[in-house]
Write a protein that holds these residues in place. Structure first.
Motif, PDB file in Angstrom:
ATOM      1  N   ARG A 157      -7.013  -5.996  -9.764  1.00  0.00           N
ATOM      2  CA  ARG A 157      -7.942  -6.507  -8.757  1.00  0.00           C
ATOM      3  C   ARG A 157      -8.204  -5.471  -7.674  1.00  0.00           C
ATOM      4  O   ARG A 157      -9.334  -5.301  -7.211  1.00  0.00           O
ATOM      5  N   ALA A 158      -7.148  -4.761  -7.257  1.00  0.00           N
ATOM      6  CA  ALA A 158      -7.340  -3.735  -6.227  1.00  0.00           C
ATOM      7  C   ALA A 158      -8.284  -2.636  -6.718  1.00  0.00           C
ATOM      8  O   ALA A 158      -8.954  -1.978  -5.928  1.00  0.00           O
ATOM      9  N   MET A 159      -8.331  -2.443  -8.057  1.00  0.00           N
ATOM     10  CA  MET A 159      -9.134  -1.362  -8.642  1.00  0.00           C
ATOM     11  C   MET A 159     -10.540  -1.798  -9.025  1.00  0.00           C
ATOM     12  O   MET A 159     -11.356  -0.972  -9.434  1.00  0.00           O
ATOM     13  N   VAL A 160     -10.827  -3.101  -8.909  1.00  0.00           N
ATOM     14  CA  VAL A 160     -12.027  -3.620  -9.579  1.00  0.00           C
ATOM     15  C   VAL A 160     -13.325  -3.079  -8.973  1.00  0.00           C
ATOM     16  O   VAL A 160     -14.337  -2.963  -9.649  1.00  0.00           O
ATOM     17  N   MET A 161     -13.277  -2.685  -7.685  1.00  0.00           N
ATOM     18  CA  MET A 161     -14.490  -2.145  -7.051  1.00  0.00           C
ATOM     19  C   MET A 161     -14.514  -0.607  -7.117  1.00  0.00           C
ATOM     20  O   MET A 161     -15.270   0.030  -6.392  1.00  0.00           O
ATOM     21  N   ASP A 162     -13.662  -0.023  -7.965  1.00  0.00           N
ATOM     22  CA  ASP A 162     -13.556   1.438  -8.055  1.00  0.00           C
ATOM     23  C   ASP A 162     -13.378   2.067  -6.671  1.00  0.00           C
ATOM     24  O   ASP A 162     -14.222   2.861  -6.222  1.00  0.00           O
ATOM     25  N   PRO A 163     -12.297   1.750  -6.003  1.00  0.00           N
ATOM     26  CA  PRO A 163     -12.136   2.188  -4.615  1.00  0.00           C
ATOM     27  C   PRO A 163     -11.932   3.698  -4.485  1.00  0.00           C
ATOM     28  O   PRO A 163     -11.530   4.354  -5.443  1.00  0.00           O
ATOM     29  N   ASP A 164     -12.222   4.197  -3.308  1.00  0.00           N
ATOM     30  CA  ASP A 164     -11.921   5.600  -3.004  1.00  0.00           C
ATOM     31  C   ASP A 164     -10.495   5.740  -2.487  1.00  0.00           C
ATOM     32  O   ASP A 164      -9.906   6.806  -2.551  1.00  0.00           O
ATOM     33  N   ILE A 165     -10.005   4.645  -1.922  1.00  0.00           N
ATOM     34  CA  ILE A 165      -8.637   4.648  -1.394  1.00  0.00           C
ATOM     35  C   ILE A 165      -7.917   3.420  -1.931  1.00  0.00           C
ATOM     36  O   ILE A 165      -8.460   2.313  -1.921  1.00  0.00           O
ATOM     37  N   LEU A 166      -6.701   3.638  -2.410  1.00  0.00           N
ATOM     38  CA  LEU A 166      -5.891   2.526  -2.899  1.00  0.00           C
ATOM     39  C   LEU A 166      -4.580   2.479  -2.116  1.00  0.00           C
ATOM     40  O   LEU A 166      -3.851   3.476  -2.069  1.00  0.00           O
ATOM     41  N   PHE A 167      -4.317   1.335  -1.480  1.00  0.00           N
ATOM     42  CA  PHE A 167      -3.050   1.142  -0.786  1.00  0.00           C
ATOM     43  C   PHE A 167      -2.168   0.216  -1.613  1.00  0.00           C
ATOM     44  O   PHE A 167      -2.637  -0.820  -2.095  1.00  0.00           O
ATOM     45  N   CYS A 168      -0.906   0.576  -1.731  1.00  0.00           N
ATOM     46  CA  CYS A 168       0.029  -0.281  -2.465  1.00  0.00           C
ATOM     47  C   CYS A 168       1.236  -0.541  -1.585  1.00  0.00           C
ATOM     48  O   CYS A 168       1.936   0.400  -1.193  1.00  0.00           O
ATOM     49  N   ASP A 169       1.487  -1.807  -1.286  1.00  0.00           N
ATOM     50  CA  ASP A 169       2.625  -2.155  -0.443  1.00  0.00           C
ATOM     51  C   ASP A 169       3.821  -2.495  -1.333  1.00  0.00           C
ATOM     52  O   ASP A 169       3.803  -3.507  -2.026  1.00  0.00           O
ATOM     53  N   GLU A 170       4.811  -1.641  -1.340  1.00  0.00           N
ATOM     54  CA  GLU A 170       6.040  -1.858  -2.126  1.00  0.00           C
ATOM     55  C   GLU A 170       5.739  -2.267  -3.568  1.00  0.00           C
ATOM     56  O   GLU A 170       6.182  -3.331  -4.016  1.00  0.00           O
ATOM     57  N   PRO A 171       5.016  -1.436  -4.317  1.00  0.00           N
ATOM     58  CA  PRO A 171       4.605  -1.873  -5.663  1.00  0.00           C
ATOM     59  C   PRO A 171       5.780  -2.143  -6.599  1.00  0.00           C
ATOM     60  O   PRO A 171       5.651  -2.954  -7.511  1.00  0.00           O
ATOM     61  N   THR A 172       6.905  -1.493  -6.376  1.00  0.00           N
ATOM     62  CA  THR A 172       8.007  -1.696  -7.330  1.00  0.00           C
ATOM     63  C   THR A 172       9.033  -2.709  -6.839  1.00  0.00           C
ATOM     64  O   THR A 172      10.012  -2.972  -7.528  1.00  0.00           O
ATOM     65  N   SER A 173       8.800  -3.305  -5.660  1.00  0.00           N
ATOM     66  CA  SER A 173       9.822  -4.235  -5.173  1.00  0.00           C
ATOM     67  C   SER A 173       9.885  -5.466  -6.067  1.00  0.00           C
ATOM     68  O   SER A 173       8.867  -5.980  -6.523  1.00  0.00           O
ATOM     69  N   GLY A 174      11.071  -5.904  -6.347  1.00  0.00           N
ATOM     70  CA  GLY A 174      11.257  -7.080  -7.190  1.00  0.00           C
ATOM     71  C   GLY A 174      11.141  -6.792  -8.679  1.00  0.00           C
ATOM     72  O   GLY A 174      11.241  -7.700  -9.489  1.00  0.00           O
ATOM     73  N   LEU A 175      10.901  -5.546  -9.037  1.00  0.00           N
ATOM     74  CA  LEU A 175      10.781  -5.217 -10.465  1.00  0.00           C
ATOM     75  C   LEU A 175      12.068  -4.562 -10.967  1.00  0.00           C
ATOM     76  O   LEU A 175      12.740  -3.851 -10.226  1.00  0.00           O
ATOM     77  N   ASP A 176      12.375  -4.790 -12.235  1.00  0.00           N
ATOM     78  CA  ASP A 176      13.537  -4.114 -12.806  1.00  0.00           C
ATOM     79  C   ASP A 176      13.166  -2.648 -13.050  1.00  0.00           C
ATOM     80  O   ASP A 176      11.991  -2.274 -12.960  1.00  0.00           O
ATOM     81  N   PRO A 177      14.166  -1.794 -13.332  1.00  0.00           N
ATOM     82  CA  PRO A 177      13.877  -0.351 -13.442  1.00  0.00           C
ATOM     83  C   PRO A 177      12.807  -0.009 -14.469  1.00  0.00           C
ATOM     84  O   PRO A 177      12.008   0.901 -14.257  1.00  0.00           O
ATOM     85  N   ILE A 178      12.758  -0.765 -15.570  1.00  0.00           N
ATOM     86  CA  ILE A 178      11.765  -0.434 -16.610  1.00  0.00           C
ATOM     87  C   ILE A 178      10.358  -0.760 -16.121  1.00  0.00           C
ATOM     88  O   ILE A 178       9.434   0.045 -16.226  1.00  0.00           O
ATOM     89  N   ASN A 179      10.195  -1.950 -15.539  1.00  0.00           N
ATOM     90  CA  ASN A 179       8.885  -2.312 -14.988  1.00  0.00           C
ATOM     91  C   ASN A 179       8.483  -1.397 -13.841  1.00  0.00           C
ATOM     92  O   ASN A 179       7.312  -1.066 -13.682  1.00  0.00           O
ATOM     93  N   SER A 180       9.474  -0.993 -13.024  1.00  0.00           N
ATOM     94  CA  SER A 180       9.172  -0.060 -11.926  1.00  0.00           C
ATOM     95  C   SER A 180       8.654   1.250 -12.478  1.00  0.00           C
ATOM     96  O   SER A 180       7.659   1.791 -11.994  1.00  0.00           O
ATOM     97  N   ALA A 181       9.335   1.752 -13.510  1.00  0.00           N
ATOM     98  CA  ALA A 181       8.928   3.029 -14.097  1.00  0.00           C
ATOM     99  C   ALA A 181       7.531   2.920 -14.692  1.00  0.00           C
ATOM    100  O   ALA A 181       6.711   3.842 -14.575  1.00  0.00           O
ATOM    101  N   GLU A 182       7.236   1.765 -15.296  1.00  0.00           N
ATOM    102  CA  GLU A 182       5.895   1.565 -15.873  1.00  0.00           C
ATOM    103  C   GLU A 182       4.820   1.569 -14.791  1.00  0.00           C
ATOM    104  O   GLU A 182       3.751   2.146 -14.974  1.00  0.00           O
TER     105      GLU A 182
END
Ligand code: ATP
Length: 280
Positions: A157-182
């Motif tokens: 959804r954050a990418m759907v308008m083809d943004p020039d700037i993408l902000f991600c707030d703690e994208p890996t929080s709550g994810l296990d190491p494999i999902n974080s790495a992905e």
């Protein structure tokens, strides 16, 4: 880093906080266009507050933020609304609407901000969902998805308008190491494929090491470091060193150490009945 037409984000003498409280004073940094910048620091150091100020969801105590050439605090309301349509945000929890399926969640910004008709919307949403590996889940509702999938859907959804700037707030929080790495891989892929300035707020040192070009470390109410990741990793500043080494250790897979209970704590003294397993 390749030459990019994506905007730099320039933070000038920015002081942020709430009411009488100053959270971080006098931040100066230029987050390079087309690169991934990670805003790093321990919990409570002010990372999310900084993000809120950069997105103009909160007003700073002083200073300026330039997205490209625009000083966001000087922009008129309408102009900022236009600028915001060029910005994608992945919120910590994905911020998906529970009553809408994945397709409608991702389509939301297109329906709100564009004149695209349903067939075109379908194509865009499908391509963004396939970007994050969720094209087969269009009909699913957020509560039918795993945490990692919800993050990826939020990213679509954050990418759907083809943004020039993408902000991600703690994208890996709550994810296990494999999902974080992905997710880290996905952000690197987005950086390669789209000319975009990516800003990630994180306290995840492993993730920072994987994805960052540029790093801002906040702590003790100030900027402890700003610069290229390689310079941070090579620093001999004792405070940063301690932070990097300690946090680094924390991210290692938990090591289970077997320790034997001291026989003296046992209610029944078994030592006089049995020895260890290999001797009588
Ligand atoms: N709405 C608010 N009103 C008053 N103080 C706040 C508010 N939001 C956050 N704070 C305070 O500002 C400081 C920084 O909080 P912030 O959420 O920016 O930290 P953070 O680095 O993002 O932490 P985390 O990694 O845990 O998300 C904290 O002391 C917090 O208690």
């Amino acid at each position: 880093m390749m030459k990019s037409s994506a905007p730099d984000i320039r933070i000038e003498n920015l002081t942020i906080g709430y009411d009488e409280t100053i959270v971080v004073e006098n931040i100066n940094a230029t987050l390079p266009g087309g690169g991934i910048s990670v805003i790093l620091g321990r919990s409570g150091c002010g990372k999310s507050t900084l993000l809120k100020n950069i997105l103009k969801l909160h007003t700073p105590k002083g200073g300026a933020v330039y997205l490209g050439k625009h000083n966001i605090y000087k922009l008129k309301r309408k102009a900022f609304r236009c600028l915001k349509q060029r910005i994608g945000v992945l919120f910590q929890d994905g911020a998906l609407l529970g009553a809408l399926n994945l397709f409608d969640n991702v389509a939301l910004p297109l329906r709100e901000h564009t004149k695209l008709k349903q067939p075109e919307i379908y194509e865009v949403v499908k391509s963004k969902l396939s970007l994050v590996g969720l094209e087969d889940f269009m009909d699913f509702y957020p509560n039918e998805l795993s945490g990692g999938m919800r993050k990826r859907a939020g990213l679509a959804r954050a990418m759907v308008m083809d943004p020039d700037i993408l902000f991600c707030d703690e994208p890996t929080s709550g994810l296990d190491p494999i999902n974080s790495a992905e997710l880290d891989e996905l952000l690197l892929e987005l950086k390669e494929r789209f000319d975009m300035t990516i800003v990630v707020v994180s306290h995840d040192l492993a993730s920072m090491e994987t994805i960052a070009d540029y790093v801002v470390v906040l702590g003790e109410g100030k900027t402890l470091f700003r610069g290229m990741k390689d310079d941070l990793m090579a620093t001999d500043d004792p405070y940063l060193r301690q932070f990097l080494d300690r946090e680094g250790q924390k991210r290692e897979a938990p090591r289970l150490t077997m320790s034997k209970l001291d026989p003296s704590v046992m209610k029944m003294d078994c030592t006089k009945y049995i020895g260890d397993f290999n001797s009588n």
